[in-house]
Design an enzyme around this catalytic site. Structure first.
Site, PDB file in Angstrom:
ATOM      1  N   LEU A  65       0.830  -1.206   0.000  1.00  7.52           N
ATOM      2  CA  LEU A  65       0.000   0.000   0.000  1.00  7.52           C
ATOM      3  C   LEU A  65       0.865   1.257   0.000  1.00  7.52           C
ATOM      4  O   LEU A  65       2.060   1.198   0.311  1.00  7.52           O
ATOM      5  CB  LEU A  65      -0.906  -0.038   1.237  1.00  7.52           C
ATOM      6  CG  LEU A  65      -1.903  -1.212   1.229  1.00  7.52           C
ATOM      7  CD1 LEU A  65      -2.435  -1.505   2.632  1.00  7.52           C
ATOM      8  CD2 LEU A  65      -3.052  -0.922   0.263  1.00  7.52           C
ATOM      9  N   PRO A  66       0.264   2.413  -0.322  1.00  5.67           N
ATOM     10  CA  PRO A  66       1.086   3.625  -0.469  1.00  5.67           C
ATOM     11  C   PRO A  66       1.816   4.063   0.807  1.00  5.67           C
ATOM     12  O   PRO A  66       3.011   4.349   0.763  1.00  5.67           O
ATOM     13  CB  PRO A  66       0.080   4.693  -0.918  1.00  5.67           C
ATOM     14  CG  PRO A  66      -1.056   3.931  -1.523  1.00  5.67           C
ATOM     15  CD  PRO A  66      -1.123   2.626  -0.772  1.00  5.67           C
ATOM     16  N   THR A  94       6.368   0.560   2.073  1.00  5.05           N
ATOM     17  CA  THR A  94       7.360   1.364   2.793  1.00  5.05           C
ATOM     18  C   THR A  94       6.595   2.358   3.654  1.00  5.05           C
ATOM     19  O   THR A  94       5.909   3.232   3.124  1.00  5.05           O
ATOM     20  CB  THR A  94       8.262   2.138   1.802  1.00  5.05           C
ATOM     21  OG1 THR A  94       8.904   1.212   0.939  1.00  5.05           O
ATOM     22  CG2 THR A  94       9.313   2.944   2.560  1.00  5.05           C
ATOM     23  N   LYS A 169      15.409  -0.102   5.598  1.00  4.74           N
ATOM     24  CA  LYS A 169      15.047   0.482   4.300  1.00  4.74           C
ATOM     25  C   LYS A 169      15.289   1.994   4.288  1.00  4.74           C
ATOM     26  O   LYS A 169      15.889   2.532   3.346  1.00  4.74           O
ATOM     27  CB  LYS A 169      13.570   0.156   4.031  1.00  4.74           C
ATOM     28  CG  LYS A 169      12.880   0.991   3.001  1.00  4.74           C
ATOM     29  CD  LYS A 169      12.936   0.388   1.628  1.00  4.74           C
ATOM     30  CE  LYS A 169      12.352   1.361   0.617  1.00  4.74           C
ATOM     31  NZ  LYS A 169      12.509   0.940  -0.735  1.00  4.74           N
ATOM     32  N   LYS A 244       9.634  10.727  -0.500  1.00  2.91           N
ATOM     33  CA  LYS A 244       8.825  10.061   0.537  1.00  2.91           C
ATOM     34  C   LYS A 244       9.739   9.347   1.535  1.00  2.91           C
ATOM     35  O   LYS A 244       9.582   9.476   2.751  1.00  2.91           O
ATOM     36  CB  LYS A 244       7.877   9.054  -0.134  1.00  2.91           C
ATOM     37  CG  LYS A 244       7.142   8.173   0.861  1.00  2.91           C
ATOM     38  CD  LYS A 244       6.442   6.986   0.215  1.00  2.91           C
ATOM     39  CE  LYS A 244       6.019   6.004   1.305  1.00  2.91           C
ATOM     40  NZ  LYS A 244       5.409   4.788   0.824  1.00  2.91           N
TER      41      LYS A 244
HETATM   42  P1  NAD Z   1       0.847   2.401  -6.144  1.00  6.99           P
HETATM   43  O1  NAD Z   1       0.209   3.686  -5.756  1.00  6.99           O
HETATM   44  O2  NAD Z   1       1.089   2.103  -7.589  1.00  6.99           O
HETATM   45  O3  NAD Z   1      -0.050   1.161  -5.566  1.00  6.99           O
HETATM   46  C1  NAD Z   1      -0.717   1.191  -4.340  1.00  6.99           C
HETATM   47  C2  NAD Z   1      -2.072   0.512  -4.537  1.00  6.99           C
HETATM   48  O4  NAD Z   1      -2.749   0.454  -3.280  1.00  6.99           O
HETATM   49  C3  NAD Z   1      -2.995   1.255  -5.495  1.00  6.99           C
HETATM   50  O5  NAD Z   1      -3.405   0.384  -6.532  1.00  6.99           O
HETATM   51  C4  NAD Z   1      -4.159   1.705  -4.608  1.00  6.99           C
HETATM   52  O6  NAD Z   1      -5.409   1.711  -5.290  1.00  6.99           O
HETATM   53  C5  NAD Z   1      -4.124   0.662  -3.524  1.00  6.99           C
HETATM   54  N1  NAD Z   1      -4.791   1.044  -2.286  1.00  6.99           N
HETATM   55  C6  NAD Z   1      -4.660   2.201  -1.584  1.00  6.99           C
HETATM   56  N2  NAD Z   1      -5.431   2.179  -0.475  1.00  6.99           N
HETATM   57  C7  NAD Z   1      -6.049   0.965  -0.479  1.00  6.99           C
HETATM   58  C8  NAD Z   1      -6.976   0.339   0.403  1.00  6.99           C
HETATM   59  N3  NAD Z   1      -7.406   0.950   1.508  1.00  6.99           N
HETATM   60  N4  NAD Z   1      -7.410  -0.897   0.103  1.00  6.99           N
HETATM   61  C9  NAD Z   1      -6.976  -1.517  -1.021  1.00  6.99           C
HETATM   62  N5  NAD Z   1      -6.100  -0.984  -1.893  1.00  6.99           N
HETATM   63  C10 NAD Z   1      -5.653   0.254  -1.629  1.00  6.99           C
HETATM   64  O7  NAD Z   1       2.198   2.306  -5.312  1.00  6.99           O
HETATM   65  P2  NAD Z   1       3.477   1.372  -5.610  1.00  6.99           P
HETATM   66  O8  NAD Z   1       4.438   2.081  -6.478  1.00  6.99           O
HETATM   67  O9  NAD Z   1       2.995   0.014  -5.973  1.00  6.99           O
HETATM   68  O10 NAD Z   1       4.144   1.347  -4.166  1.00  6.99           O
HETATM   69  C11 NAD Z   1       3.604   0.567  -3.090  1.00  6.99           C
HETATM   70  C12 NAD Z   1       4.556   0.649  -1.911  1.00  6.99           C
HETATM   71  O11 NAD Z   1       5.842   0.157  -2.288  1.00  6.99           O
HETATM   72  C13 NAD Z   1       4.770   2.079  -1.396  1.00  6.99           C
HETATM   73  O12 NAD Z   1       4.832   2.042   0.003  1.00  6.99           O
HETATM   74  C14 NAD Z   1       6.113   2.472  -2.013  1.00  6.99           C
HETATM   75  O13 NAD Z   1       6.817   3.437  -1.241  1.00  6.99           O
HETATM   76  C15 NAD Z   1       6.845   1.130  -2.012  1.00  6.99           C
HETATM   77  N6  NAD Z   1       7.909   1.000  -3.021  1.00  6.99           N
HETATM   78  C16 NAD Z   1       7.694   1.413  -4.305  1.00  6.99           C
HETATM   79  C17 NAD Z   1       8.719   1.274  -5.234  1.00  6.99           C
HETATM   80  C18 NAD Z   1       8.508   1.713  -6.669  1.00  6.99           C
HETATM   81  O14 NAD Z   1       9.493   1.799  -7.413  1.00  6.99           O
HETATM   82  N7  NAD Z   1       7.281   1.986  -7.114  1.00  6.99           N
HETATM   83  C19 NAD Z   1       9.950   0.716  -4.862  1.00  6.99           C
HETATM   84  C20 NAD Z   1      10.132   0.267  -3.554  1.00  6.99           C
HETATM   85  C21 NAD Z   1       9.090   0.418  -2.635  1.00  6.99           C
END
Ligand code: NAD
Length: 300
Positions: A65-66, A94, A169, A244
Site C-alpha cells: 500500500l502507499p 514502505t 530500508k 517520501k
Molecule cells: P501504487 O500507488 O502504484 O499502488 C498502491 C495501490 O494500493 C494502489 O493500486 C491503490 O489503489 C491501492 N490502495 C490504496 N489504499 C487501499 C486500500 N485501503 N485498500 C486496497 N487498496 C488500496 O504504489 P506502488 O508504487 O505500488 O508502491 C507501493 C509501496 O511500495 C509504497 O509504500 C512504495 O513506497 C513502495 N515501493 C515502491 C517502489 C517503486 O518503485 N514503485 C519501490 C520500492 C518500494
C-alpha cells in the site's frame, strides 16, 4: 501451495501478486482501483469484493500500500480479527517505523504472526521477482514469511525485531539520496573544471569516491552502464518516492534524536526537484538537472 490474500495491486503489488500466482498459489486480490483488479485477474489472481472477503480464509496476507495511514486502516478494519488467526501477515509497503511496530504489536495481541517486509528494487524487480526484502519481526514470524517472500524476490534478509525492515530500508535510502546528490555535484563540478566525464567516471569509480550511485546508477547519460540517465531519466525510482523515503527517514531520525544533516539536505534538495520544479515523476538521478541546469550530455 497457499491461499494468499493480496491487498494493493498497484505498480509494485501487481507484479508481486502475479509472481505468487505463477508459483501456483491461489491469490485473492483486492484493491480500491478497478483497473488494478482487472490487471490482477488477467494475471492469475481471483478478485475479492472487499479486503475482508480477500482475507476470510487466507493462510497468508500480503499488503503493498502507499503509506502508513493506508496500512493502519486496512489492518485495523479488514485484516486483524477478520483473517484466520493462523494466517501469516506480511506488510511490504514502505511506511514509518512507528506505525509498523504498532500494527505488528496489535496483530500480535490478537494472536497473529506479522512482519514488516519493505522492498528494495523498483517496478522491474517486482515484475521479475528479483526484489530484496528487509524483514522485521520475530524469528518464528520470519521463518513463516521467508518462503513466500522468496517467491517474489532474490533475497530475503531478517533485519531484526518488528519495524527493523522499515528501519533498514529508510537508513539505506537516506544514504542513497545523499550519495546520489553528492555524485551529481561531483560530475557537475568536474564538467565546469574541464574534465572529460568518462575519464572522471573511470577514475572515481575505481577510487575512494566510488559508490553505487556512481558505478551502478551513474546520473550522467552515456557514462557507465546503461541507467535511467540514458532514457531521459524515465523509469527507475521516481524522485517523488525518494522524497517520501527521505521524509520517513527524517521522521525516524527525530524520534530517536539522531543527527542526520546530510539526510536533511538531501530531503530539501529532493523537495525542490520533485515538488517545486515538477520532477517528481522523473528518476531520482534526474536531480542532476537541477544541480547543473546547463547540463548537456557528453558527445557520443
Ligand atoms: P501504487 O500507488 O502504484 O499502488 C498502491 C495501490 O494500493 C494502489 O493500486 C491503490 O489503489 C491501492 N490502495 C490504496 N489504499 C487501499 C486500500 N485501503 N485498500 C486496497 N487498496 C488500496 O504504489 P506502488 O508504487 O505500488 O508502491 C507501493 C509501496 O511500495 C509504497 O509504500 C512504495 O513506497 C513502495 N515501493 C515502491 C517502489 C517503486 O518503485 N514503485 C519501490 C520500492 C518500494
Amino acid at each position: 501451495m497457499a491461499r494468499i490474500a493480496f491487498i494493493g495491486l498497484g505498480n509494485m503489488g501487481g507484479g508481486m501478486a502475479a509472481n505468487l500466482a505463477k508459483a501456483g498459489h491461489e491469490v485473492r486480490a483486492f484493491d480500491l482501483s478497478e483497473d488494478a483488479l482487472l490487471r490482477a485477474e488477467a494475471r492469475g489472481a481471483s478478485r475479492a469484493a472487499s479486503a475482508e472477503e480477500a482475507v476470510a480464509d487466507a493462510e497468508a496476507v500480503v499488503t503493498m500500500l502507499p503509506a502508513g495511514k493506508h496500512v493502519r486502516q486496512v489492518y485495523e478494519t479488514s485484516v486483524i480479527g477478520k483473517a484466520p488467526a493462523s494466517a501469516i501477515l506480511m506488510d511490504c509497503s514502505t511506511i514509518d517505523v512507528a506505525t509498523a511496530r504498532d500494527e505488528i504489536g496489535k496483530a500480535g495481541a490478537a494472536g497473529y504472526a506479522m512482519v514488516d517486509a519493505p522492498v528494495s528494487g523498483g517496478i522491474a524487480a517486482a515484475e521479475g521477482g528479483t526484489l530484496t526484502f528487509m524483514v522485521g519481526g520475530s524469528e518464528e514470524a520470519f521463518a513463516r514469511a521467508e518462503p513466500l517472500l522468496a517467491q517474489m524476490g532474490k533475497a530475503v534478509i531478517h533485519a531484526g525485531a518488528a519495524g527493523s525492515g522499515q528501519a533498514a530500508k529508510i537508513c539505506n535510502n537516506m544514504l542513497l539520496g545523499a550519495t546520489m546528490v553528492a555524485t551529481c555535484e561531483a560530475f557537475a563540478m568536474a564538467k565546469k573544471l574541464g574534465l572529460d566525464l568518462r575519464t572522471f567516471y573511470d577514475i572515481s569509480s575505481k577510487a575512494s569516491g566510488q559508490s553505487w550511485s556512481m558505478t551502478s546508477y551513474c546520473p550522467v547519460p552515456g557514462v557507465g552502464p546503461e541507467t535511467p540517465a540514458d532514457r531521459d531519466y524515465e523509469g527507475g525510482f521516481a524522485a517523488a518516492l525518494m522524497l517520501k523515503d527521505l521524509r520517513l527517514a527524517l521522521e525516524a531520525a527525530q524520534s530517536v534524536d539522531a543527527y542526520t544533516p546530510m539526510g536533511a539536505e538531501a530531503e530539501a534538495l529532493y523537495a525542490r526537484f520533485a515538488e517545486a520544479l515538477g520532477g517528481g515523476h522523473k528518476d531520482f538521478s534526474g536531480i542532476i538537472r537541477m544541480i547543473d541546469d546547463s547540463w548537456t550530455p557528453p558527445a557520443a
